[in-house]
Design a protein around this motif. Structure first.
Motif, mmCIF file in Angstrom:
data_model
loop_
_atom_site.group_PDB
_atom_site.id
_atom_site.type_symbol
_atom_site.label_atom_id
_atom_site.label_comp_id
_atom_site.label_asym_id
_atom_site.label_seq_id
_atom_site.Cartn_x
_atom_site.Cartn_y
_atom_site.Cartn_z
ATOM 1 N N UNK A 130 0.822 -1.210 0.000
ATOM 2 C CA UNK A 130 0.000 0.000 0.000
ATOM 3 C C UNK A 130 0.858 1.263 0.000
ATOM 4 N N UNK A 131 0.232 2.337 -0.421
ATOM 5 C CA UNK A 131 0.835 3.669 -0.344
ATOM 6 C C UNK A 131 -0.169 4.561 0.361
ATOM 7 N N UNK A 132 0.075 4.855 1.602
ATOM 8 C CA UNK A 132 -0.829 5.673 2.396
ATOM 9 C C UNK A 132 -0.085 6.896 2.907
ATOM 10 N N UNK A 133 -0.733 8.047 2.846
ATOM 11 C CA UNK A 133 -0.164 9.270 3.405
ATOM 12 C C UNK A 133 0.929 9.903 2.559
ATOM 13 N N UNK A 134 0.881 9.744 1.237
ATOM 14 C CA UNK A 134 1.885 10.357 0.353
ATOM 15 C C UNK A 134 1.484 11.802 0.040
ATOM 16 N N UNK A 135 2.487 12.682 -0.047
ATOM 17 C CA UNK A 135 2.238 14.079 -0.369
ATOM 18 C C UNK A 135 3.177 14.531 -1.480
ATOM 19 N N UNK A 136 2.640 15.317 -2.401
ATOM 20 C CA UNK A 136 3.425 15.948 -3.455
ATOM 21 C C UNK A 136 3.205 17.445 -3.310
ATOM 22 N N UNK A 137 4.209 18.166 -2.860
ATOM 23 C CA UNK A 137 4.080 19.582 -2.522
ATOM 24 C C UNK A 137 5.076 20.417 -3.323
ATOM 25 N N UNK A 138 4.584 21.474 -3.989
ATOM 26 C CA UNK A 138 5.431 22.466 -4.659
ATOM 27 C C UNK A 138 6.368 21.879 -5.712
ATOM 28 N N UNK A 139 5.858 20.976 -6.536
ATOM 29 C CA UNK A 139 6.638 20.420 -7.631
ATOM 30 C C UNK A 139 6.212 21.048 -8.942
ATOM 31 N N UNK A 140 7.034 20.874 -9.980
ATOM 32 C CA UNK A 140 6.710 21.424 -11.280
ATOM 33 C C UNK A 140 7.106 20.439 -12.378
ATOM 34 N N UNK A 141 6.187 20.224 -13.307
ATOM 35 C CA UNK A 141 6.483 19.465 -14.524
ATOM 36 C C UNK A 141 6.475 20.478 -15.651
ATOM 37 N N UNK A 142 7.636 20.684 -16.257
ATOM 38 C CA UNK A 142 7.755 21.693 -17.306
ATOM 39 C C UNK A 142 7.273 21.141 -18.646
ATOM 40 N N UNK A 143 7.594 19.903 -18.940
ATOM 41 C CA UNK A 143 7.200 19.284 -20.203
ATOM 42 C C UNK A 143 6.449 17.999 -19.927
ATOM 43 N N UNK A 144 5.170 17.951 -20.301
ATOM 44 C CA UNK A 144 4.341 16.796 -20.005
ATOM 45 C C UNK A 144 4.440 15.661 -21.004
ATOM 46 N N UNK A 145 5.170 15.860 -22.092
ATOM 47 C CA UNK A 145 5.328 14.775 -23.058
ATOM 48 C C UNK A 145 6.263 13.737 -22.478
ATOM 49 N N UNK A 146 5.752 12.534 -22.276
ATOM 50 C CA UNK A 146 6.538 11.479 -21.650
ATOM 51 C C UNK A 146 7.022 10.453 -22.650
ATOM 52 N N UNK A 147 7.629 9.425 -22.141
ATOM 53 C CA UNK A 147 8.156 8.343 -22.947
ATOM 54 C C UNK A 147 7.127 7.217 -23.022
#
Length: 127
Positions: A18-35
């Protein structure tokens, strides 16, 4: 990279992860084109054989104050509960935030969308 993902799975039947209590704070994705078949994004991937465990493997996730540019978005799916997406900025994409029907208790609050064709997508059955 594929972006920032929360994984809650039972890979190869090796046991619950399980993944419980994960946080993503103040991040930036500049280019959304992925592989490959996915673009870079924030998201949740969860699943399991309901005969083994039918509860959420992802719970209590926070996406706060993230900035997504150019084809990036936020996808919330899988067997997931209690997700908060707030104060995020999504720019220049077709769909900003997608909430799949299997996700429960999702709160989207004070997010901003710029040049986004469909800010939020909740396919049939999403609550």
């Amino acid at each position: 990279m594929d972006g920032f993902l929360v994984w809650g799975l039972n890979p190869h039947g090796w046991g619950q992860q399980p993944s419980w209590g994960c946080q993503f704070l103040d991040n930036e994705i500049v280019e959304g084109n992925g592989y490959g078949h996915r673009g870079a994004s924030f998201g949740i991937v969860s699943g399991d054989d309901p005969k083994v465990y039918d509860g959420p493997l992802v719970r209590g996730v926070v996406f706060r104050s993230n900035v997504l540019h150019n084809n990036a978005g936020i996808q919330i799916g899988g067997v997931t509960e209690d997700v908060l997406v707030e104060h995020c900025v999504v720019r220049n994409t077709n769909v900003g935030i997608t909430v799949k029907p299997t996700a429960r208790g999702v709160l989207l609050r004070d997010n901003r969308f710029e040049n986004v064709a469909q800010p939020e997508s909740r396919p049939t059955g999403a609550k």
